[in-house]
Design a protein around this motif. Structure first.
Motif, PDB file in Angstrom:
ATOM      1  N   ASN A  92      15.037 -19.612  -5.336  1.00  0.00           N
ATOM      2  CA  ASN A  92      15.833 -19.670  -4.107  1.00  0.00           C
ATOM      3  C   ASN A  92      16.233 -18.272  -3.657  1.00  0.00           C
ATOM      4  O   ASN A  92      16.269 -17.971  -2.463  1.00  0.00           O
ATOM      5  CB  ASN A  92      17.097 -20.512  -4.334  1.00  0.00           C
ATOM      6  N   VAL A  93      16.556 -17.419  -4.627  1.00  0.00           N
ATOM      7  CA  VAL A  93      16.912 -16.031  -4.308  1.00  0.00           C
ATOM      8  C   VAL A  93      15.718 -15.304  -3.704  1.00  0.00           C
ATOM      9  O   VAL A  93      15.858 -14.540  -2.740  1.00  0.00           O
ATOM     10  CB  VAL A  93      17.415 -15.300  -5.567  1.00  0.00           C
ATOM     11  N   ASP A  95      13.306 -16.636  -1.990  1.00  0.00           N
ATOM     12  CA  ASP A  95      13.165 -17.126  -0.605  1.00  0.00           C
ATOM     13  C   ASP A  95      14.105 -16.387   0.342  1.00  0.00           C
ATOM     14  O   ASP A  95      13.707 -15.965   1.438  1.00  0.00           O
ATOM     15  CB  ASP A  95      13.460 -18.634  -0.542  1.00  0.00           C
ATOM     16  N   CYS A  96      15.363 -16.245  -0.090  1.00  0.00           N
ATOM     17  CA  CYS A  96      16.347 -15.536   0.742  1.00  0.00           C
ATOM     18  C   CYS A  96      15.957 -14.076   0.927  1.00  0.00           C
ATOM     19  O   CYS A  96      16.166 -13.498   2.003  1.00  0.00           O
ATOM     20  CB  CYS A  96      17.736 -15.629   0.108  1.00  0.00           C
ATOM     21  N   TYR A  99      13.443 -13.592   3.565  1.00  0.00           N
ATOM     22  CA  TYR A  99      14.016 -13.837   4.899  1.00  0.00           C
ATOM     23  C   TYR A  99      14.921 -12.682   5.341  1.00  0.00           C
ATOM     24  O   TYR A  99      14.836 -12.218   6.476  1.00  0.00           O
ATOM     25  CB  TYR A  99      14.815 -15.143   4.900  1.00  0.00           C
ATOM     26  N   ASP A 100      15.804 -12.233   4.449  1.00  0.00           N
ATOM     27  CA  ASP A 100      16.818 -11.241   4.817  1.00  0.00           C
ATOM     28  C   ASP A 100      16.584  -9.853   4.231  1.00  0.00           C
ATOM     29  O   ASP A 100      17.328  -8.910   4.532  1.00  0.00           O
ATOM     30  CB  ASP A 100      18.202 -11.721   4.367  1.00  0.00           C
ATOM     31  N   ALA A 104      20.035  -9.621   1.251  1.00  0.00           N
ATOM     32  CA  ALA A 104      20.298 -10.850   0.491  1.00  0.00           C
ATOM     33  C   ALA A 104      20.637 -10.516  -0.964  1.00  0.00           C
ATOM     34  O   ALA A 104      21.520 -11.149  -1.562  1.00  0.00           O
ATOM     35  CB  ALA A 104      19.085 -11.773   0.564  1.00  0.00           C
ATOM     36  N   THR A 170      22.725 -22.822  -4.629  1.00  0.00           N
ATOM     37  CA  THR A 170      22.887 -22.989  -3.179  1.00  0.00           C
ATOM     38  C   THR A 170      24.303 -22.633  -2.749  1.00  0.00           C
ATOM     39  O   THR A 170      24.510 -21.963  -1.730  1.00  0.00           O
ATOM     40  CB  THR A 170      22.563 -24.442  -2.778  1.00  0.00           C
ATOM     41  N   ILE A 173      24.748 -18.801  -2.937  1.00  0.00           N
ATOM     42  CA  ILE A 173      24.117 -18.091  -1.817  1.00  0.00           C
ATOM     43  C   ILE A 173      24.923 -18.296  -0.536  1.00  0.00           C
ATOM     44  O   ILE A 173      25.117 -17.351   0.246  1.00  0.00           O
ATOM     45  CB  ILE A 173      22.657 -18.563  -1.637  1.00  0.00           C
ATOM     46  N   ARG A 174      25.410 -19.552  -0.317  1.00  0.00           N
ATOM     47  CA  ARG A 174      26.207 -19.816   0.881  1.00  0.00           C
ATOM     48  C   ARG A 174      27.509 -18.995   0.867  1.00  0.00           C
ATOM     49  O   ARG A 174      27.915 -18.427   1.880  1.00  0.00           O
ATOM     50  CB  ARG A 174      26.544 -21.302   0.976  1.00  0.00           C
ATOM     51  N   ASN A 177      26.916 -15.400   1.804  1.00  0.00           N
ATOM     52  CA  ASN A 177      26.738 -15.214   3.252  1.00  0.00           C
ATOM     53  C   ASN A 177      28.060 -15.314   3.995  1.00  0.00           C
ATOM     54  O   ASN A 177      28.295 -14.577   4.955  1.00  0.00           O
ATOM     55  CB  ASN A 177      25.756 -16.253   3.800  1.00  0.00           C
TER      56      ASN A 177
END
Length: 546
Positions: A92-93, A95-96, A99-100, A104, A170, A173-174, A177
């Motif tokens: 998941n990290v 993936d982030c 994206y960022d 991230a 999850t 990560i939320r 952000n």
């Protein structure tokens, strides 16, 4: 670190797709991360420390040494948390990150420290803080993972660890952000640029300290003198980068090499430094001396020398004994250092152009057959099928315990080399307060050596005689340098007619020791500190004039 990241990419993408993802990571998203000096990762760690100071000041106040965060977070940046988080959470990290970008990773790092803030503030030392973070990572889970709970790494922790509160990746990560989403990519880029210079300066300082530590064991120069010498050496190299756009020296710096080999100079840079620092640079044939000294130091014949080789030459010139200085001068006038220099433009005198200097520095002198055989026997293992380990260990030990060179092992100096050696001595004495006395002393020594050689030849071959040449040198018994050179060069063909003669180093040393004026000249102390200061000033002024 690349292996860990690539293994995850191959789980979710085809080989070619994984390859191009890795290219994007290495070249664009994490520049300068995956090399020997990991400059990119060190820069981002410095950015991370800056963000910790801004967003978690209480943690900064508690931690007396900020290097703790660097040592802990290095694997976070290099592997994108894959090496510390369970695999089902780490993806998941990743993936982030795609994206960022690095934002991230920085946000997640701050969120992890914030989540464990109370535990970290209660820790008494670094080891306790590392243990607390490792326990936290072991309890990070991923409820959305397609993997069965029985095979998830985060679900298979021991009973002792299961008592700790589990955290879903999850939610983590939320939270990162929500709390740190105001960090802008422009700010990260600005901090990267600001910290990059600091990181590179730190690495360069580390390189310098390691080089000085190694070199100081083999020279008599003080650490302060070595430090000044290193600055001048490196400055000349960097001036060449700046002032010569097509300089071949640009390719000589390789950060992946060992410390001593990272900065190397060619013959042109060495000549400039020789003129600035050598106590023998006032000699009329100083360009030739610089060339021969460079060839002597360049033992592997790659036309480059490192700082250790350079400093060893300077050390002997300033701190060497009479015998050591004379041995260097002797070796400068025999192969492989010595090569006959023919000037293309006689109007310039003894000055060599850059092209001539580089040409002569690349000339290779063939070694004697016996020396070649001994070298090949030493380097080749005994037997092709079975390697003689003892032989290699013995060779390695010889390198580590490099014994002082025996003067009896030095080859003899032939006729033309001795003439050039005599000219060099005359040039070194020029301008000395006792110049006349030194000229007379060297004339006496030269005459003595030639008479000794003549007597030795008559004992072996009564028909041979060096009367002509001996008489020529004797005639120069006065203090005039020009007279001596004219006698030596008056009739080169007559020299060829005479049988070849040669001298051993012991003969020359013994003869020179009989002349107190010569011994005093080579043993008088020279102020290296003043020479270093003048060299630094001259370096800057010469480039300013250009």
């Amino acid at each position: 670190a690349m292996n860990i990241l690539t293994s995850v990419l191959l789980l979710y993408a085809k080989e070619e797709e994984a390859f191009w993802l890795l290219v994007a990571v290495c070249e664009r998203m994490l520049p300068d991360y995956f090399n020997r000096r990991i400059i990119g990762a060190l820069v981002d760690q410095a950015v991370f420390e800056e963000l910790i100071r801004d967003h978690l000041p209480q943690l900064t106040e508690h931690m007396t040494d900020m290097t703790f965060f660097s040592s802990v977070s290095l694997s976070w940046f290099l592997t994108l948390f894959i090496s510390v988080l369970p695999i089902e959470s780490a993806v998941n990290v990743v993936d982030c990150f795609f994206y960022d970008g690095i934002k991230a990773i920085l946000q997640l790092g701050l969120a992890i420290l914030d989540y464990n803030l109370d535990k970290l503030l209660a820790c008494k030392d670094d080891a306790e803080a590392v243990t607390a973070l490792n326990r936290f990572f072991d309890n990070v889970t991923n409820k959305d993972s397609p993997l069965p709970s029985s095979v998830q790494q985060g679900s298979n922790v021991s009973d002792e660890k299961s008592s700790h509160i589990r955290v879903d990746i999850t939610d983590l990560i939320r939270e990162s952000n929500e709390k740190y989403g105001n960090i802008r990519c422009e700010d990260i880029y600005s901090m990267r640029c600001r910290n990059r210079l600091y990181v590179i300066q730190t690495l360069e300082e580390t390189t310098k300290q390691n080089v000085l530590r190694v070199v100081s064991q083999d020279v008599k120069l003080s650490l302060h003198e070595l430090d000044e010498l290193y600055v001048i050496f490196k400055r000349e190299l960097f001036f060449s980068y700046y002032w010569c756009l097509r300089a071949p020296v640009l390719k000589h710096h390789d950060p992946s090499l060992p410390y001593l080999e990272q900065y190397q100079i060619d013959c042109q840079q060495f000549r400039v430094l020789y003129h600035l620092l050598s106590p023998w640079a006032h000699s009329a044939n100083r360009d030739s001396l610089a060339l021969w000294t460079f060839r002597l130091l360049d033992e592997n014949s790659d036309c480059l020398i490192n700082f250790k080789e350079f400093s060893s030459a300077i050390d002997i010139m300033y701190n060497g004994s009479f015998t050591e200085k004379l041995k260097v001068l002797f070796k400068l006038h025999i192969p492989p250092a010595y090569t006959e220099v023919k000037y293309k433009d006689p109007s310039k005198g003894d000055e060599l152009s850059k092209e001539e200097l580089l040409y002569f520095s690349q000339l290779h002198v063939s070694k004697p057959a016996k020396e070649k055989e001994a070298e090949s026997a030493k380097n080749s293992p005994k037997g092709e099928e079975k390697v003689d380990i003892q032989a290699y260990l013995s060779q390695w030990q010889d390198e580590l315990l490099k014994k002082e060179e025996n003067i009896k092992d030095l080859p003899r100096m032939n006729q033309s080399q001795f003439i050039q050696f005599s000219k060099t001595l005359y040039n070194l004495f020029h301008g000395d307060p006792e110049e006349e006395l030194l000229y007379q002393a060297i004339a006496v020594v030269t005459n003595l050596l030639l008479r000794m050689e003549e007597v030795g030849r008559k004992l072996h071959n009564p028909a041979s005689s060096t009367k002509g040449l001996s008489g020529a040198v004797c005639a120069s018994g006065g203090p005039s340098e020009g007279q001596t050179e004219s006698h030596l060069e008056k009739d080169p063909s007559s020299l060829r007619e005479e049988p070849q003669w040669s001298f051993a180093f012991e003969q020359i040393l013994a003869s020179l020791l009989n002349e107190p004026a010569l011994v005093k000249f080579f043993e008088k102390p020279i102020d290296l500190k003043a020479k270093l200061e003048n060299a630094k000033t001259s370096q800057l002024s010469s480039r300013t004039r250009k």
